[in-house]
Design a protein around this motif. Structure first.
Motif, PDB file in Angstrom:
ATOM      1  N   UNK A 220       0.861  -1.177   0.000  1.00 53.61           N
ATOM      2  CA  UNK A 220       0.000   0.000   0.000  1.00 53.61           C
ATOM      3  C   UNK A 220       0.905   1.237   0.000  1.00 53.61           C
ATOM      4  N   UNK A 221       0.361   2.407  -0.304  1.00 55.19           N
ATOM      5  CA  UNK A 221       1.192   3.619  -0.265  1.00 55.19           C
ATOM      6  C   UNK A 221       1.723   3.881   1.140  1.00 55.19           C
ATOM      7  N   UNK A 222       2.982   4.285   1.222  1.00 60.29           N
ATOM      8  CA  UNK A 222       3.575   4.626   2.522  1.00 60.29           C
ATOM      9  C   UNK A 222       3.908   6.112   2.611  1.00 60.29           C
ATOM     10  N   UNK A 223       3.962   6.795   1.467  1.00 56.97           N
ATOM     11  CA  UNK A 223       4.300   8.213   1.445  1.00 56.97           C
ATOM     12  C   UNK A 223       3.096   9.066   1.115  1.00 56.97           C
ATOM     13  N   UNK A 224       3.288  10.387   1.058  1.00 57.03           N
ATOM     14  CA  UNK A 224       2.180  11.309   0.799  1.00 57.03           C
ATOM     15  C   UNK A 224       1.656  11.179  -0.630  1.00 57.03           C
TER      16      UNK A 224
END
Length: 237
Positions: A220-224
């Motif tokens: 899944x996305x971990x950054x902004x």
């Protein structure tokens, strides 16, 4: 100052995404989203919530002045075709920023048959990816052809920090979570085959996030989130 209370922090992030904070406060929240994974997840939840709300807004015809502003933001100088275009710009001021994304997507969907002649007739989709929490300035445009091929085109020249990367995601079912479509090179188009994209449907979510070099270490996305938008049906049989 960033509050420690989770609910107050969530509310602050929501205000940031709606563009309600002044620049010093917005800068603090941007830094928080870069450094805190939980805060980044809160931002992603807000963005999806706002987009779901904007999907429910009634259609309204844009004013001539708004039409020209959208066209200028897309770099289109020719005169638009006459006729009404459904968008949500002035329906509810509270959701103006998120509604702008869909308005621009609808505009591109109408203009694509003029600008490009498709090789075949079938379902085609358009997505305009816009920076969350900013004015209605698109950053990337997605075109899904009738054969299912996806083309991601940059409208801006992003500067990605050293040691970071842009990662492309899509979300069909929130219960299944986002699915990575790979890494994107800033400022350069990307073409993906139908086999990698899968079936696309109206309202499907696409986004670009800022991740560590090599991509998110999770599924899944971990950054902004840098850009986000939903698929709009451009044409069908």
């Amino acid at each position: 100052m960033i509050p420690h209370d989770p609910e107050e922090r969530r509310a602050l992030i929501g205000e940031y995404l709606l563009g309600l904070l002044d620049e010093p406060e917005a800068a603090e929240v941007r830094q928080l989203l870069e450094e805190d994974e939980k805060a980044a997840r809160m931002a992603l939840d807000w963005e999806r919530h706002f987009l779901e709300l904007s999907d429910r807004l009634p259609a309204q015809a844009p004013s001539p002045a708004l039409w020209m502003r959208i066209r200028r933001s897309l770099g289109l100088q020719d005169e638009p075709r006459p006729g009404a275009l459904a968008n949500w710009w002035n329906s509810l001021p509270a959701w103006r920023l998120t509604a702008a994304t869909l308005a621009i997507a609808l505009l591109v969907a109408v203009l694509l048959p003029i600008l490009r002649s498709p090789d075949s007739v079938g379902e085609r989709y358009t997505v305009v990816l816009q920076q969350p929490g900013e004015a209605a300035q698109p950053g990337w445009v997605i075109q899904v052809g009738s054969d299912g091929t996806l083309l991601l085109d940059p409208l801006v020249a992003d500067q990605v920090p050293e040691g970071r990367a842009l990662q492309f995601w899509t979300l069909v079912d929130p219960a299944e979570g986002p699915r990575s479509l790979g890494l994107v090179e800033a400022g350069k188009p990307l073409r993906l085959p139908a086999e990698q994209i899968g079936a696309v449907q109206a309202g499907q979510l696409f986004e670009l996030t800022l991740e560590p070099a090599g991509g998110s270490p999770y599924d899944r996305p971990s950054g902004p989130v840098l850009y986000i938008g939903r698929a709009v049906l451009a044409s069908a049989n």
